[in-house]
Scaffold this motif. Structure first.
Motif, PDB file in Angstrom:
ATOM      1  N   ALA A  92       0.844  -1.189   0.000  1.00  0.00           N
ATOM      2  CA  ALA A  92       0.000   0.000   0.000  1.00  0.00           C
ATOM      3  C   ALA A  92       0.878   1.238   0.000  1.00  0.00           C
ATOM      4  O   ALA A  92       2.086   1.163   0.235  1.00  0.00           O
ATOM      5  CB  ALA A  92      -0.916   0.016   1.231  1.00  0.00           C
ATOM      6  N   VAL A  93       0.249   2.368  -0.240  1.00  0.00           N
ATOM      7  CA  VAL A  93       0.871   3.642   0.044  1.00  0.00           C
ATOM      8  C   VAL A  93       0.580   3.978   1.498  1.00  0.00           C
ATOM      9  O   VAL A  93      -0.582   3.992   1.909  1.00  0.00           O
ATOM     10  CB  VAL A  93       0.352   4.755  -0.877  1.00  0.00           C
ATOM     11  N   PHE A  94       1.619   4.234   2.268  1.00  0.00           N
ATOM     12  CA  PHE A  94       1.480   4.544   3.681  1.00  0.00           C
ATOM     13  C   PHE A  94       1.566   6.046   3.893  1.00  0.00           C
ATOM     14  O   PHE A  94       2.467   6.706   3.371  1.00  0.00           O
ATOM     15  CB  PHE A  94       2.567   3.842   4.494  1.00  0.00           C
ATOM     16  N   TYR A  95       0.649   6.564   4.690  1.00  0.00           N
ATOM     17  CA  TYR A  95       0.569   7.984   4.990  1.00  0.00           C
ATOM     18  C   TYR A  95       0.654   8.210   6.492  1.00  0.00           C
ATOM     19  O   TYR A  95       0.148   7.407   7.270  1.00  0.00           O
ATOM     20  CB  TYR A  95      -0.755   8.584   4.513  1.00  0.00           C
ATOM     21  N   CYS A  96       1.254   9.314   6.906  1.00  0.00           N
ATOM     22  CA  CYS A  96       1.165   9.738   8.295  1.00  0.00           C
ATOM     23  C   CYS A  96       0.345  11.014   8.366  1.00  0.00           C
ATOM     24  O   CYS A  96       0.258  11.775   7.405  1.00  0.00           O
ATOM     25  CB  CYS A  96       2.540   9.942   8.927  1.00  0.00           C
ATOM     26  N   ALA A  97      -0.273  11.233   9.522  1.00  0.00           N
ATOM     27  CA  ALA A  97      -1.105  12.408   9.725  1.00  0.00           C
ATOM     28  C   ALA A  97      -1.105  12.781  11.194  1.00  0.00           C
ATOM     29  O   ALA A  97      -1.066  11.911  12.064  1.00  0.00           O
ATOM     30  CB  ALA A  97      -2.538  12.145   9.252  1.00  0.00           C
ATOM     31  N   SER A  98      -1.176  14.066  11.464  1.00  0.00           N
ATOM     32  CA  SER A  98      -1.172  14.563  12.831  1.00  0.00           C
ATOM     33  C   SER A  98      -2.567  14.976  13.269  1.00  0.00           C
ATOM     34  O   SER A  98      -3.419  15.337  12.448  1.00  0.00           O
ATOM     35  CB  SER A  98      -0.205  15.740  12.974  1.00  0.00           C
ATOM     36  N   ASP A  99      -2.781  14.940  14.570  1.00  0.00           N
ATOM     37  CA  ASP A  99      -4.074  15.218  15.166  1.00  0.00           C
ATOM     38  C   ASP A  99      -4.470  16.684  14.976  1.00  0.00           C
ATOM     39  O   ASP A  99      -3.618  17.556  14.791  1.00  0.00           O
ATOM     40  CB  ASP A  99      -4.018  14.880  16.659  1.00  0.00           C
ATOM     41  N   SER A 100      -5.757  16.950  15.053  1.00  0.00           N
ATOM     42  CA  SER A 100      -6.272  18.299  14.924  1.00  0.00           C
ATOM     43  C   SER A 100      -6.072  19.141  16.174  1.00  0.00           C
ATOM     44  O   SER A 100      -6.058  20.375  16.100  1.00  0.00           O
ATOM     45  CB  SER A 100      -7.764  18.260  14.579  1.00  0.00           C
ATOM     46  N   THR A 101      -5.931  18.488  17.316  1.00  0.00           N
ATOM     47  CA  THR A 101      -5.829  19.150  18.607  1.00  0.00           C
ATOM     48  C   THR A 101      -4.654  18.572  19.374  1.00  0.00           C
ATOM     49  O   THR A 101      -4.461  17.352  19.382  1.00  0.00           O
ATOM     50  CB  THR A 101      -7.126  18.960  19.411  1.00  0.00           C
ATOM     51  N   PRO A 102      -3.857  19.388  20.044  1.00  0.00           N
ATOM     52  CA  PRO A 102      -2.702  18.856  20.778  1.00  0.00           C
ATOM     53  C   PRO A 102      -3.097  18.141  22.059  1.00  0.00           C
ATOM     54  O   PRO A 102      -4.233  18.248  22.532  1.00  0.00           O
ATOM     55  CB  PRO A 102      -1.880  20.118  21.090  1.00  0.00           C
ATOM     56  N   LEU A 103      -2.146  17.392  22.598  1.00  0.00           N
ATOM     57  CA  LEU A 103      -2.224  16.799  23.933  1.00  0.00           C
ATOM     58  C   LEU A 103      -3.304  15.736  24.064  1.00  0.00           C
ATOM     59  O   LEU A 103      -3.899  15.585  25.137  1.00  0.00           O
ATOM     60  CB  LEU A 103      -2.423  17.890  24.992  1.00  0.00           C
ATOM     61  N   ARG A 104      -3.539  14.973  23.024  1.00  0.00           N
ATOM     62  CA  ARG A 104      -4.528  13.899  23.075  1.00  0.00           C
ATOM     63  C   ARG A 104      -3.865  12.534  22.920  1.00  0.00           C
ATOM     64  O   ARG A 104      -2.765  12.406  22.388  1.00  0.00           O
ATOM     65  CB  ARG A 104      -5.604  14.088  22.012  1.00  0.00           C
ATOM     66  N   HIS A 105      -4.569  11.511  23.382  1.00  0.00           N
ATOM     67  CA  HIS A 105      -4.071  10.147  23.343  1.00  0.00           C
ATOM     68  C   HIS A 105      -4.312   9.502  21.986  1.00  0.00           C
ATOM     69  O   HIS A 105      -4.971  10.064  21.111  1.00  0.00           O
ATOM     70  CB  HIS A 105      -4.736   9.315  24.441  1.00  0.00           C
TER      71      HIS A 105
END
Length: 127
Positions: A92-105
């Protein structure tokens, strides 16, 4: 400007290993939950693994539990994905992504929370 870049993809035989890295600029990754997703040819994008902002919590798709490990290297501002015992169905093509809000689990981190995305890195696993 925020940018995420995935590296480490390539061609590997079944049973082999690869290590992917998600590097960020314009954003401190340690403050955000980060997830890996993948999209195989002809299939929908799916969740693979996530790590919480402080690196304490992780979450994995059932299909990769015991084979993949997500981790952080805050000194390099990266989130990595160690992939062992690779299978052809991991292709597959692997993607990374960051959360919309900081400090979450990592719990419930998924597409709905993903804000910044990389362009992806291709993983090919041959049988």
């Amino acid at each position: 400007q925020v940018q995420l870049v995935e590296t480490g993809g390539g061609l590997v035989q079944a049973g082999g290993s690869l290590r992917l890295s998600c590097a960020a600029s314009g954003l401190t990754l340690s403050a955000y939950a980060v997830a890996w997703f993948r999209q195989a040819p002809g299939k929908e994008r799916e969740f693979v693994a996530a790590i919480g902002w402080n690196g304490v919590t992780t979450n994995y798709a059932n299909s990769v539990k015991g084979r993949f490990t997500i981790s952080r290297d805050n000194a390099k501002n990266t989130v990595d994905l160690q992939m062992n015992s690779l299978k052809p169905e991991d292709t597959a093509v692997f993607y990374c992504a960051s959360d919309s809000t900081p400090l979450r689990h990592a719990q419930t981190m998924g597409v709905s929370r993903a804000t910044y995305w990389g362009k992806g890195t291709l993983v090919n696993v041959s049988s």
